[in-house]
Each structure stands twice: as structure tokens, then as C-alpha cells.
Design an enzyme around this catalytic site. Structure first.
Site, PDB file in Angstrom:
ATOM      1  N   LYS A 139       0.928  -1.282   0.189  1.00  0.00           N
ATOM      2  CA  LYS A 139      -0.002  -0.118  -0.194  1.00  0.00           C
ATOM      3  C   LYS A 139       1.034   1.289   0.185  1.00  0.00           C
ATOM      4  O   LYS A 139       2.012   1.517   0.739  1.00  0.00           O
ATOM      5  CB  LYS A 139      -0.805   0.168   1.180  1.00  0.00           C
TER       6      LYS A 139
ATOM      7  N   SER B 295      -9.923  -1.450   7.267  1.00  0.00           N
ATOM      8  CA  SER B 295      -9.517  -1.241   5.973  1.00  0.00           C
ATOM      9  C   SER B 295      -8.501  -2.438   5.568  1.00  0.00           C
ATOM     10  O   SER B 295      -8.043  -2.141   4.315  1.00  0.00           O
ATOM     11  CB  SER B 295      -8.520   0.212   6.057  1.00  0.00           C
TER      12      SER B 295
ATOM     13  N   SER C 236      -9.515   1.492   3.068  1.00  0.00           N
ATOM     14  CA  SER C 236      -8.489   2.234   2.506  1.00  0.00           C
ATOM     15  C   SER C 236      -7.339   1.275   1.778  1.00  0.00           C
ATOM     16  O   SER C 236      -6.792   1.616   0.863  1.00  0.00           O
ATOM     17  CB  SER C 236      -7.980   3.013   3.585  1.00  0.00           C
TER      18      SER C 236
END
Length: 525
Positions: free
Chosen positions: A121, A226, A202
Site C-alpha cells: 500500500k 481497512s 482504504s
């Protein structure tokens, strides 16, 4: 409805052919041969990829080249998932070094991730030619001085960090009407199961990318939902570990009392292997196809069921599988005080976001122009057309108005969170029924993406584990109208081995996962 799928596969095959031709002309370490056959990456596991590397059917370089071709076909063209923000420009050079290392001494292979392509990420700092921006244009060019501990451990294990994934900008902690999976840098990420649906949470880019087999495994982060929400929406196994099990150093924060990185994978085995690398412990050895026999599993019904009939039905069927595999089901086993600490959780997050983000910018972006949260607010206002086109920054402004972490309001809110989520919450639920795990639907089937109104969130079960800092594991349980649904297994602190053992036994019995078909919309028959 299948047109996007056909186009994606056609463009993938065309690009892969070009990539293979280019690879044949690229320099290779001595003694390393090009792949003898096309590499089938769809649903490939760490073990199957390692088998091919050991047998020299392909190399780490050719493996990376094939994944890059798949990214070009499915992420940049074809279905245009927009799940990968950028490719590591050094990936092939790193692959060559790992191939040479393997060739020099097979006994020197570092472990199960040696030569395995991984996506992480874009809030995990890397000291290389990639950026670390949390999806925001404000941090473009702000180079971290060193790797985050997560990236450091992946490199030490021999993984190839293939690229950075898109995410909900600032981990979905900027504005009230945000659309999960949207960032200023990457635009809107799509769900590979139905392209008009949201990938959730997210860590949306990691979820979409790993579901579409754009890398072997991925790393996401979670503050509240998330990791597990995009895992549910993209039919993945997601592990939200116990707070502190994985170092958060070098990860762009929301709040240190809840933030953690964790694996997002297509199988429980791969999740256990990746968690082991990130945490420095062995979890794979605890996996047992008979692991549900005698396990005491509670069902959290109050506030965890009832918002999605489709999710409820699929989780009920999964509970039947648990029972048939020998688990003792305690139903209901509700979690006390659920829903009573939402306001105090948000207060804690606002306070910690301001303090933690300012500290991150000082240590991890020391040469960048953004030094404080106030600077970021000003940047967004000055760049409204690109950053504030779809939703605002009300949460940023609320956080900026908070005082230091010595404020009594923060201290009281944190104490309330810990009391109601831990000693009077999950601890009480586990003790009352002597449970090994608690299960609940992770969330609803993914909703249509709506940049105008934001997320159509119906409900979830992530908050007790998130606020307490206890672990949870999401596993796929099936599909409603072709859309994935997951089930969460929530555990006591440091019970990852138990949760993974239970999840693995369920996975082996149910075989629930199907690969995405890149449909234009939900399969309504």
C-alpha cells in the site's frame, strides 16, 4: 456483461507476448534460463510459484515480467482497475540479483518469499525510486530517508516489492463523503468482481490487485476495517493482527492506538506465510485441516447481523460448515457495548491523527514542503480542482482543531475505548463462553461506487477488534449476485495462530473462493 472480461484477457495476452519478447533480449545472470512455458499467474500461490522457481521453469525476473504484463493488461488497460499506483522501476534489477543468489547456492534461498513479487500500500515508506504519498498529491516528491520496517522485512525475506497500490486517500480519513478507493494520485480503484462496485476500505488497491492476481500477495493497513473490508469485498483472506505485532514505523498514520499493517492474500496459507515474515514468527505450521474439531466459536449477532440479508445467509451457511467440521457453536455470543464507543473512538483518532501525522512528516518526509497537518489543509485548498473535486477535508479540519495528547478529553476517550472494547467487551465475551473465536459477517456485498454521495456503507463487524487492538481474520464465504462476502473470525490478543488454524480448516472444507471475472456490474441473472 462479459465484454470487459474478454477485452482484459485479450489485451493481457497481447501485452504478455510483447513482454516475453522483450524479456528474451534482456540481460540475465549467468546460468539462468528464460521461462520454458507461459506462466499462469491466476490464483497462483506462494508454494506453486516457488515450485516453478525451484524447477527452473521460470526465473524471478520472468515471473516479475509476467506480472507486469498482467498489470498492464488489467490495471492500465482492459478493465482499468486502477489498483496499482506505480511500478517499482528497480523490480527487474532486484529480481536478477535474487535469481543470481538462488543460482549460486540453492541452500541460500532466504525463505518462502525469496523471489516472490509483492504489492504494498502507498502509505508504507520505501527508500527507493517509488513515492510514499498515501495517495495524495501533497506528498509527491517527499522521499523517505529509509524503508518502513514492513518494507525492510519484505526485502530481507527476498520478496520483490513490485509496486505501490492505490488506496483511499489518507486512508479514508480526510472528508465525510469520501469514496473508498479514490485518491488524488490514482483516481477511483474498481472492484474486479464487478467494475462498477467499490473495493471498500482504504486498502482498496491492495484488495483489488491481489484479487486480480496482479502479484502473489499484498500488504494493506487498517485502523478500523481497512484490511478486512476490502478483503471481504474482493474475496480475499485478510489478517488484521494484534496491535504491535507488526511494527508501524514508517507507515503514514491515522492513530497509533489502532493502526497496523497486515496480509491480504488469496489463501489462508499465503496469509500465514506473509504474516510470519512481517511479524518474525511462524504461523504456517499451525495450519490444520482438522483445526475446527472441538473449537468453541461464538456468533456475534447483536449489531453484526441484520443489515444485509445476503451476507447473513452466506455467513449462516459458513457457520453450518464450522459445525459440520466439529466446531462447538455458541449462538448467540454477543459482544458487550458494541456501538457504545463509536464517538470516543473518533475522538481518539482525531487527536492521534494530528499528533502522529505531524511526527511522521518530521521524521519520514524531512525534506518535503509539507511539515504539518495545517500545511496539508492549505495544499488541498490551493489544489481544490484535483484534491477536493469529489469530497472535502472536514476530518482534517476537525483534527487540526484538537490539542495535544495531554488533553483530558483525549485521555478520557482512550480510557473509555479500552474499557468498553477490552475488559468489558471482547474479554468478557470470550470468558463468559470460554471461546476460541467469535464470528460475524465482515460486511455487506460491495456497493456501487458513487463519487457524488460517497460510500453506501450498511454495516460491519470490524470495530471491536480495531478499537481493542485484538486480531481478526476475514475469509471468503461466497457470493451474492456474483459479489463477494466475507466472514470475520475475531480473537483474543495474540491469538493469530488459532484464528488462522480455524480459518484454514474452514477454507479447506468449503473451498469458497472464485477468481474475478471483471464483469461490468453485478450478476443479476
Amino acid at each position: 456483461m462479459r465484454r470487459s472480461d474478454t477485452l482484459g484477457r485479450r489485451s493481457f495476452l497481447q501485452y504478455a507476448a510483447g513482454a516475453a519478447a522483450a524479456a528474451a533480449l534482456s540481460p540475465r545472470p549467468a546460468g539462468v534460463t528464460p521461462p520454458r512455458q507461459a506462466i499462469d499467474l491466476e490464483e497462483a500461490t506462494i508454494a506453486s510459484l516457488q515450485d516453478g522457481l525451484r524447477a527452473r521453469r521460470y526465473t524471478t525476473r520472468s515471473l516479475c515480467e509476467t506480472y507486469l504484463g498482467r498489470i498492464e493488461a488489467l490495471d492500465r488497460s482492459g478493465p482499468t482497475l486502477r489498483s496499482v499506483l506505480e511500478i517499482n522501476p528497480d523490480a527487474l534489477a532486484i529480481a536478477d540479483r535474487l535469481d543470481a543468489e538462488r543460482q549460486a547456492d540453492r541452500r541460500g534461498v532466504r525463505g518462502p518469499l525469496h523471489g516472490i513479487p509483492v504489492l504494498i500500500k502507498d502509505n508504507i515508506a520505501t527508500a527507493d525510486r517509488m513515492m510514499t504519498t498515501a495517495g495524495s498529491l501533497a506528498l509527491v516528491g517527499a522521499a523517505p530517508p529509509r524503508d518502513a520496517v514492513v518494507a525492510e522485512r519484505l526485502r530481507a525475506a527476498g520478496a520483490v516489492i513490485l509496486g505501490k497500490t492505490n488506496l483511499s486517500e489518507w486512508a479514508n480519513f480526510r472528508g465525510n463523503q469520501s469514496s473508498s478507493g479514490w485518491s488524488g494520485r490514482g483516481g477511483q480503484c474498481k472492484n474486479p468482481y464487478a467494475l462498477d462496485r467499490n473495493p471498500c476500505g482504504s486498502s482498496s488497491g491492495t484488495g483489488a490487485a491481489i484479487a486480480a492476481s496482479l502479484a502473489a500477495v499484498g500488504v494493506g493497513t487498517e485502523t478500523d476495517g481497512s484490511i478486512v473490508c476490502p478483503s471481504s469485498a474482493c474475496s480475499l483472506v485478510g489478517v488484521k493482527p494484534t496491535l504491535g505485532l507488526i511494527s508501524g514505523a514508517g507507515i503514514i498514520p491515522i492513530a497509533h492506538s489502532q493502526d497496523t499493517a497486515g496480509p491480504m492474500c488469496r489463501t489462508v496459507t499465503d496469509a500465514a506465510i506473509l504474516l510470519g515474515v512481517l511479524a518474525g514468527q511462524d504461523y504456517a505450521s499451525s495450519l490444520d485441516p482438522n483445526g475446527l474439531k472441538g473449537a468453541r466459536i461464538g456468533v456475534a449477532r447483536k449489531k453484526c447481523f441484520g443489515y444485509s440479508p445476503e451476507a447473513d445467509a452466506l455467513v449462516e451457511a459458513a457457520i453450518d460448515v464450522l459445525r459440520r467440521q466439529g466446531a462447538i457453536i455458541i449462538d448467540p455470543a454477543d459482544i458487550p457495548h458494541l456501538g457504545e464507543y463509536d464517538d470516543s473512538e473518533f475522538t481518539v483518532l482525531l487527536y492521534e491523527f494530528k499528533a502522529d501525522l505531524n511526527a511522521y512528516l518530521a521524521e519520514w518526509a524531512p525534506r518535503g514542503p509539507m511539515r504539518t497537518l495545517a500545511d496539508l489543509i492549505a495544499f488541498n485548498e490551493a489544489n481544490k480542482g484535483r484534491e477536493l473535486a469529489y469530497f472535502g477535508q472536514e476530518i482534517f479540519v476537525q483534527a487540526q482543531e484538537k490539542g495535544p495528547l495531554t488533553d483530558q478529553a483525549y485521555i478520557d476517550a482512550l480510557a473509555k475505548d479500552r474499557r468498553l472494547s477490552r475488559s468489558e467487551g471482547l474479554d468478557a465475551a470470550f470468558a463468559q463462553n470460554n471461546l476460541d473465536a467469535i464470528v460475524a459477517p465482515t460486511g455487506s456485498p460491495p456497493w456501487p461506487t458513487d463519487l457524488v454521495n460517497g460510500d453506501h456503507f450498511l454495516g460491519a463487524s470490524s470495530t471491536p477488534a480495531a478499537v481493542s487492538g485484538y486480531p481478526s481474520v476475514c475469509v471468503p464465504v461466497g457470493y451474492a449476485f456474483g459479489l463477494p462476502v466475507g466472514m470475520s473470525l475475531i480473537g483474543r490478543a495474540s491469538s493469530e495462530s488459532t484464528l488462522l488454524k480455524l480459518a484454514y480448516a474452514y477454507e479447506q472444507a468449503a473451498k469458497p473462493r472464485r477468481p474475478p471475472r471483471f464483469l461490468a456490474t453485478a450478476d443479476l441473472g
